[in-house]
Structures are given as structure tokens and as C-alpha cells.
Scaffold this motif. Structure first.
Motif, PDB file in Angstrom:
ATOM      1  N   LYS A   1       0.853  -1.183   0.000  1.00 49.64           N
ATOM      2  CA  LYS A   1       0.000   0.000   0.000  1.00 49.64           C
ATOM      3  C   LYS A   1       0.898   1.245   0.000  1.00 49.64           C
ATOM      4  CE  LYS A   1      -3.977   1.896   2.493  1.00 49.64           C
ATOM      5  NZ  LYS A   1      -3.538   3.257   2.708  1.00 49.64           N
ATOM      6  N   ILE A   2       0.533   2.228  -0.793  1.00 46.67           N
ATOM      7  CA  ILE A   2       1.299   3.477  -0.814  1.00 46.67           C
ATOM      8  C   ILE A   2       0.600   4.493   0.079  1.00 46.67           C
ATOM      9  CG2 ILE A   2       2.026   5.409  -2.255  1.00 46.67           C
ATOM     10  CD1 ILE A   2       2.437   3.414  -4.524  1.00 46.67           C
ATOM     11  N   VAL A   3       1.310   4.951   1.089  1.00 40.45           N
ATOM     12  CA  VAL A   3       0.760   5.927   2.033  1.00 40.45           C
ATOM     13  C   VAL A   3       1.499   7.250   1.819  1.00 40.45           C
ATOM     14  CG1 VAL A   3       0.388   6.470   4.471  1.00 40.45           C
ATOM     15  CG2 VAL A   3       0.178   4.098   3.674  1.00 40.45           C
ATOM     16  N   THR A   4       0.732   8.316   1.664  1.00 43.05           N
ATOM     17  CA  THR A   4       1.331   9.588   1.266  1.00 43.05           C
ATOM     18  C   THR A   4       1.128  10.676   2.320  1.00 43.05           C
ATOM     19  OG1 THR A   4      -0.714  10.240   0.173  1.00 43.05           O
ATOM     20  CG2 THR A   4       0.930   9.123  -1.194  1.00 43.05           C
ATOM     21  N   ALA A   5       1.959  11.699   2.227  1.00 47.22           N
ATOM     22  CA  ALA A   5       1.858  12.814   3.163  1.00 47.22           C
ATOM     23  C   ALA A   5       2.255  14.107   2.477  1.00 47.22           C
ATOM     24  CB  ALA A   5       2.769  12.585   4.363  1.00 47.22           C
ATOM     25  N   ALA A   6       1.791  15.210   3.053  1.00 44.35           N
ATOM     26  CA  ALA A   6       2.242  16.534   2.631  1.00 44.35           C
ATOM     27  C   ALA A   6       2.629  17.323   3.875  1.00 44.35           C
ATOM     28  CB  ALA A   6       1.137  17.272   1.876  1.00 44.35           C
ATOM     29  N   LEU A   7       3.553  18.242   3.681  1.00 40.87           N
ATOM     30  CA  LEU A   7       3.953  19.144   4.770  1.00 40.87           C
ATOM     31  C   LEU A   7       3.587  20.572   4.364  1.00 40.87           C
ATOM     32  CD1 LEU A   7       5.540  20.023   7.348  1.00 40.87           C
ATOM     33  CD2 LEU A   7       7.608  19.979   5.936  1.00 40.87           C
ATOM     34  N   ILE A   8       2.957  21.287   5.286  1.00 45.63           N
ATOM     35  CA  ILE A   8       2.692  22.717   5.071  1.00 45.63           C
ATOM     36  C   ILE A   8       3.520  23.495   6.088  1.00 45.63           C
ATOM     37  CG2 ILE A   8       0.932  24.514   5.020  1.00 45.63           C
ATOM     38  CD1 ILE A   8      -1.138  22.237   4.511  1.00 45.63           C
ATOM     39  N   VAL A   9       4.491  24.231   5.580  1.00 45.74           N
ATOM     40  CA  VAL A   9       5.368  25.043   6.434  1.00 45.74           C
ATOM     41  C   VAL A   9       4.779  26.450   6.461  1.00 45.74           C
ATOM     42  CG1 VAL A   9       7.684  26.020   6.657  1.00 45.74           C
ATOM     43  CG2 VAL A   9       7.406  23.670   5.830  1.00 45.74           C
ATOM     44  N   ILE A  10       4.481  26.937   7.658  1.00 46.39           N
ATOM     45  CA  ILE A  10       3.778  28.217   7.778  1.00 46.39           C
ATOM     46  C   ILE A  10       4.708  29.260   8.372  1.00 46.39           C
ATOM     47  CG2 ILE A  10       1.836  29.394   8.908  1.00 46.39           C
ATOM     48  CD1 ILE A  10       0.542  26.436   8.907  1.00 46.39           C
ATOM     49  N   GLY A  11       4.942  30.339   7.653  1.00 47.13           N
ATOM     50  CA  GLY A  11       5.760  31.396   8.232  1.00 47.13           C
ATOM     51  C   GLY A  11       6.402  32.307   7.208  1.00 47.13           C
ATOM     52  N   ASN A  12       6.145  33.605   7.364  1.00 48.57           N
ATOM     53  CA  ASN A  12       6.752  34.616   6.492  1.00 48.57           C
ATOM     54  C   ASN A  12       8.269  34.512   6.469  1.00 48.57           C
ATOM     55  OD1 ASN A  12       4.167  35.579   6.319  1.00 48.57           O
ATOM     56  ND2 ASN A  12       4.491  37.375   7.607  1.00 48.57           N
ATOM     57  N   GLU A  13       8.849  34.138   7.608  1.00 53.55           N
ATOM     58  CA  GLU A  13      10.310  34.167   7.741  1.00 53.55           C
ATOM     59  C   GLU A  13      10.998  33.145   6.854  1.00 53.55           C
ATOM     60  OE1 GLU A  13       8.158  32.970   9.824  1.00 53.55           O
ATOM     61  OE2 GLU A  13       8.909  31.194  10.858  1.00 53.55           O
ATOM     62  N   ILE A  14      10.272  32.091   6.486  1.00 56.71           N
ATOM     63  CA  ILE A  14      10.876  31.095   5.596  1.00 56.71           C
ATOM     64  C   ILE A  14      10.861  31.634   4.161  1.00 56.71           C
ATOM     65  CG2 ILE A  14      10.817  28.688   4.851  1.00 56.71           C
ATOM     66  CD1 ILE A  14      11.006  28.736   7.820  1.00 56.71           C
ATOM     67  N   LEU A  15       9.770  32.291   3.786  1.00 58.10           N
ATOM     68  CA  LEU A  15       9.642  32.805   2.418  1.00 58.10           C
ATOM     69  C   LEU A  15      10.557  34.004   2.165  1.00 58.10           C
ATOM     70  CD1 LEU A  15       5.796  32.419   2.085  1.00 58.10           C
ATOM     71  CD2 LEU A  15       7.523  31.150   0.789  1.00 58.10           C
ATOM     72  N   SER A  16      10.798  34.799   3.199  1.00 53.73           N
ATOM     73  CA  SER A  16      11.661  35.974   2.998  1.00 53.73           C
ATOM     74  C   SER A  16      13.129  35.574   2.961  1.00 53.73           C
ATOM     75  CB  SER A  16      11.440  36.998   4.120  1.00 53.73           C
ATOM     76  OG  SER A  16      11.986  36.514   5.338  1.00 53.73           O
ATOM     77  N   GLY A  17      13.430  34.347   3.343  1.00 52.47           N
ATOM     78  CA  GLY A  17      14.817  33.907   3.350  1.00 52.47           C
ATOM     79  C   GLY A  17      15.509  34.146   4.685  1.00 52.47           C
ATOM     80  N   ARG A  18      14.809  34.777   5.624  1.00 49.39           N
ATOM     81  CA  ARG A  18      15.435  35.042   6.925  1.00 49.39           C
ATOM     82  C   ARG A  18      15.788  33.734   7.647  1.00 49.39           C
ATOM     83  NH1 ARG A  18      13.520  34.764  11.891  1.00 49.39           N
ATOM     84  NH2 ARG A  18      14.724  35.821  13.507  1.00 49.39           N
ATOM     85  N   THR A  19      14.861  32.794   7.587  1.00 51.61           N
ATOM     86  CA  THR A  19      15.044  31.516   8.267  1.00 51.61           C
ATOM     87  C   THR A  19      15.008  30.399   7.239  1.00 51.61           C
ATOM     88  OG1 THR A  19      13.889  32.390  10.198  1.00 51.61           O
ATOM     89  CG2 THR A  19      14.135  30.007  10.081  1.00 51.61           C
ATOM     90  N   LYS A  20      15.908  29.450   7.398  1.00 54.04           N
ATOM     91  CA  LYS A  20      15.943  28.326   6.468  1.00 54.04           C
ATOM     92  C   LYS A  20      15.130  27.183   7.068  1.00 54.04           C
ATOM     93  CE  LYS A  20      19.287  25.950   3.684  1.00 54.04           C
ATOM     94  NZ  LYS A  20      20.565  26.020   3.023  1.00 54.04           N
ATOM     95  N   ASP A  21      14.207  26.653   6.309  1.00 51.81           N
ATOM     96  CA  ASP A  21      13.412  25.542   6.827  1.00 51.81           C
ATOM     97  C   ASP A  21      14.299  24.327   7.072  1.00 51.81           C
ATOM     98  OD1 ASP A  21      11.029  23.803   7.303  1.00 51.81           O
ATOM     99  OD2 ASP A  21      11.883  22.811   5.553  1.00 51.81           O
TER     100      ASP A  21
END
Lengths: 253, 253
Positions: free
Chosen positions: B5-25
Motif C-alpha cells: 500500500k502506498i501511504v502519502t503525506a504533505a507538509l505545510i510550512v507556515i511562516g513569512n520568515e521562511i519565504l523571505s529567506g530570513r530563516t531556512k526551513d
């Protein structure tokens, strides 16, 4: 007025290796920072596997929603490099050999190294223009508002620098930070009041621990330096009123 | 049968700081690897800002599409922590104070440190169950197939380890790698033929440069170790036929 225009972007990172954890993405951080300097705000990043329909869906959803879309990964010479084909399909078109890309690749490789796999890298969607690749020759391409780049960070960065001047940014977001050893839970309410006073400022609160001591790094972002400074002044006052000391206070300019 | 059986997942990373490049996920890589060990395949990651409607849309799209959805970020005590509220809205419900979460927070803080901002962390969506947080007490929560965790990697990791046993994985993907100094463009065609022979194996090709010497790292992934080994054998033969030497050959143990 145009200095207050908000210009947005999304990044689509393509590659199974990022999702499996084998490789850590380094392209989002670079692009987020570079775009910010150009007045373009990174609003979303999607990381998808080498599955055609997922690339097509992501490209089509993002290109309708954001001013610019960047993709990284999947433009090399192997069977798992399906980005060019998927982007062509997203635009309802197909691939064709681009004469300039072909000439560049033929000039790069010795005749015995000219393989059909390598020449596949000269096939780009009909109507796309090339994005130069100063590191490894194989070009990326631009189709309308979609920029297709290599996944290897060093190559992606060199490509981006070649075309960055083509991007038309809006108001640049300025940022300031105020750091103190007042924990997040202590400043939470007062900080919310400051946010209410400046509803369009982006005030981010990031907790940290330094030698087990909790502190908070507050980041203030806005296009107007006067607002950034006014919010920071309120934050500094708040920290002092809570008995804290701002240990770091970085303002724009 | 269930082992395939193939079991799947997604991750949602929430935060302006990741998109601005300030913080690296750092959470995607950790989760990608951990889930893989549990037989769960990370199929998509979305990084979104602290904007309610984007969180709602991402949660609803992903929870319909994948077996498990994980979110990181935005569950702290400040105004920019809007994840719990957004997830509640995604499920068409609202927040309520959870008595166990409240008790844990009251036990953690000295009476003078019990702020309304801190107690906000005990508000979780109606019907959700708590996810323990051994590092900083404030819990995450699970609502159906959605797991809401802290963004700080150390805290997220400790939370994940607490509930990982609740996840029901499918067939575990085994991976092997074969590395050589044969460049990607040289192996491209032959490698595609091997892929055609084993259409359901995931064969990834990753170029590298070591002291200016180009090489390729080939990753083979499949749930069946015999197939992984058969593909690797073909790859080793291909590399030798091209005059190369496999400098590294890691098979699943």
C-alpha cells in the motif's frame, strides 16, 4: 504610486530528492532574499516530485496567481528531467529544439561527447526565450511570467543573476529587528496591540533560546521606513516597560 | 498485500520568515526522512505565509489529497500565530480551550507568568486531540489526518517522536546509490533505457562536481529490495561499459 505596487512571486522546487530528505533545498532562501532586494515578494513555495501532472498543476495555479513564477530542478539530460516538457504542457504547447541553445551545447562539448541526452537540453517550449547558464552552458528558459532554472544552487544562482535585471519589482520591503531576553509569552498581548495600531506592518515574533535563556527576536517589515521606525520605537518602549533591555536594534538604512 | 500500500503525506510550512529567506526551513528534511522510515511518502511541501486564507486553502487541498498532512509553525503565543485558528476554519469549526492543555500550561508557568497570550496556546479546534510537546509544554494537535506542530525544529522533532507510532505506514521505500565520475550527459540515454526496463522503480540522477571533476550520483528507490538490487546491477554494468568505475555502491542492508 508605482513604488507602492506589490509584486509577488512563487517558487516551485521540483525533485523527489528534496521531498525524501536526501537533499536540502537551498534555492528558496537565496531567491527569497534576492527577490526582496528587487521589490518582489515571495508568497509561496511548492516542492513537488518529478511527476508531470503535479508540475503542470503547480505551474498553472501559480502563474495565474503571482506576478512571477520560478522553478528549479529537472532540466538536465536524464530521464527524470521532465520540467521543460511539463512546463510546455502547462502552456498547452510542446518542445522544439532551440537553435541558439543547440549551438551553445555543440560549442561546449567535444564531438564524441555530443549525446542525444545532452542535446535534449536544447529542447525548450515553443515561444520561450533562453536564460543563460554561465556555469554549465545548458540554458534555462522564460515563458511569459515563468522562469525555469537549474536545481543545483550554484548554477541556479548564476542563471538568476543573468536575468535578474529583467524583473520589475514594486515597493521594496524594508526590515528591522529588535532582540531582547523577554520571552514571547510575556510580550504577546502588548505586541498584538502594536500590531493593531499598525495593521499593515508585518510584525513577526521569533522565540529563541540562548544558553537556556529564552528571548524573542521581533522582525518589523514595511515598505515605508518611517513606519518601520515607529513600530520599532513602540517595541523598544514595550520591552523597557516589561523590565527588559533591547540587546540588538537593527533599523533599515 | 498491505505491505505494498502506498501511504502519502504533505507538509505545510507556515511562516513569512521562511519565504523571505530570513530563516531556512529544516523541518522538511527531518520529516521526509522520518516518514520514509515509517513507510509514508512525502509527496508535496507547501511553504505559505502567515495569511489565513492561504493556510486554509493549503490544509483543505492537502488533506483531501494525501493520507497525512503535517503543518509546522504558527502555534505560539503572539498575534502572528494564526495556525490553530486557520486549521479550525479549514474544518469548519472553531477554537475552544482544551482543559488538559490549560492544565499543562498552568503547571508550567509561575502565576505571574500566566498571560492571556500564553493561555491562547491552550485553544485548539473543537474535536482535536493534543500532541505532546516535551520541550516547551505548549501542545500541538491532531484533527483527523492533520497534525499541527511547532515550527522550531527542536520542538517539532520532539513532538513528532511522541506521536510517530500513531502513523500507519505502507510499503517502505528502500534506496540505494551508485556513484561514479561518469557525467550525467554521458549516461543519460542508457539510464533512460534502464528506467524503461523497470518502469516502477524511481531512478534519480544527481550531478556533482568534486574538485572540478563531474560525476553522477544515481539513486534507486523501490519497495522491493530485489528490484533495487537488479537496477543497481544494471547501472554498475552500464558505468563499466562506459569506461567508468563505480566509486561508491550502497545497497539496502
Amino acid at each position: 504610486m508605482s513604488e507602492y505596487k506589490i509584486v509577488t512571486a512563487a517558487l516551485i522546487v521540483i525533485g523527489n530528492e528534496i521531498l525524501s530528505g536526501r537533499t536540502k533545498d537551498a534555492n528558496l532562501q537565496f531567491l527569497g532574499e534576492q527577490l526582496n532586494d528587487l521589490g518582489v515578494r515571495m508568497r509561496e513555495c511548492r516542492i513537488v516530485p518529478d511527476i508531470e501532472e503535479m508540475i503542470i498543476d503547480s505551474v498553472n495555479q501559480c502563474r495565474a496567481k503571482y506576478d512571477y513564477v520560478f522553478t528549479t530542478g529537472g532540466i538536465g539530460p536524464t530521464h527524470d528531467d521532465i520540467t521543460a516538457d511539463a512546463v510546455a504542457k502547462a502552456f498547452g504547447t510542446s518542445l522544439e529544439r532551440h537553435p541558439d541553445a543547440e549551438a551553445m551545447l555543440l560549442a561546449k562539448y567535444k564531438p564524441e561527447d555530443v549525446t542525444s541526452a545532452r542535446m535534449k537540453m536544447a529542447d525548450i517550449p515553443v515561444g520561450a526565450s533562453l536564460l543563460k547558464n554561465p556555469v554549465s552552458t545548458a540554458p534555462g528558459f522564460r515563458l511569459e511570467n515563468v522562469f525555469v532554472m537549474a536545481g543545483v544552487p550554484r548554477i541556479m544562482q548564476s542563471m538568476f543573476k543573468e536575468f535578474a535585471h529583467e524583473l520589475i519589482g514594486g515597493a521594496k520591503v524594508l526590515s528591522a529587528s529588535v532582540t531582547s531576553y523577554v520571552p514571547e509569552g510575556t510580550i504577546g498581548m502588548r505586541l498584538g496591540e502594536i500590531q493593531d495600531d499598525f495593521p499593515d506592518a508585518d510584525i513577526g515574533s521569533y522565540p529563541f533560546w540562548n544558553d537556556g535563556k529564552p528571548g524573542t527576536n521581533l522582525i518589523v517589515r514595511h515598505t515605508n521606513p518611517d513606519i518601520v521606525n515607529a513600530v520599532c520605537d513602540k517595541i523598544v518602549l514595550m520591552i523597557r516597560n516589561l523590565g527588559g533591555v533591547p540587546v540588538d536594534d537593527n533599523r533599515p538604512g
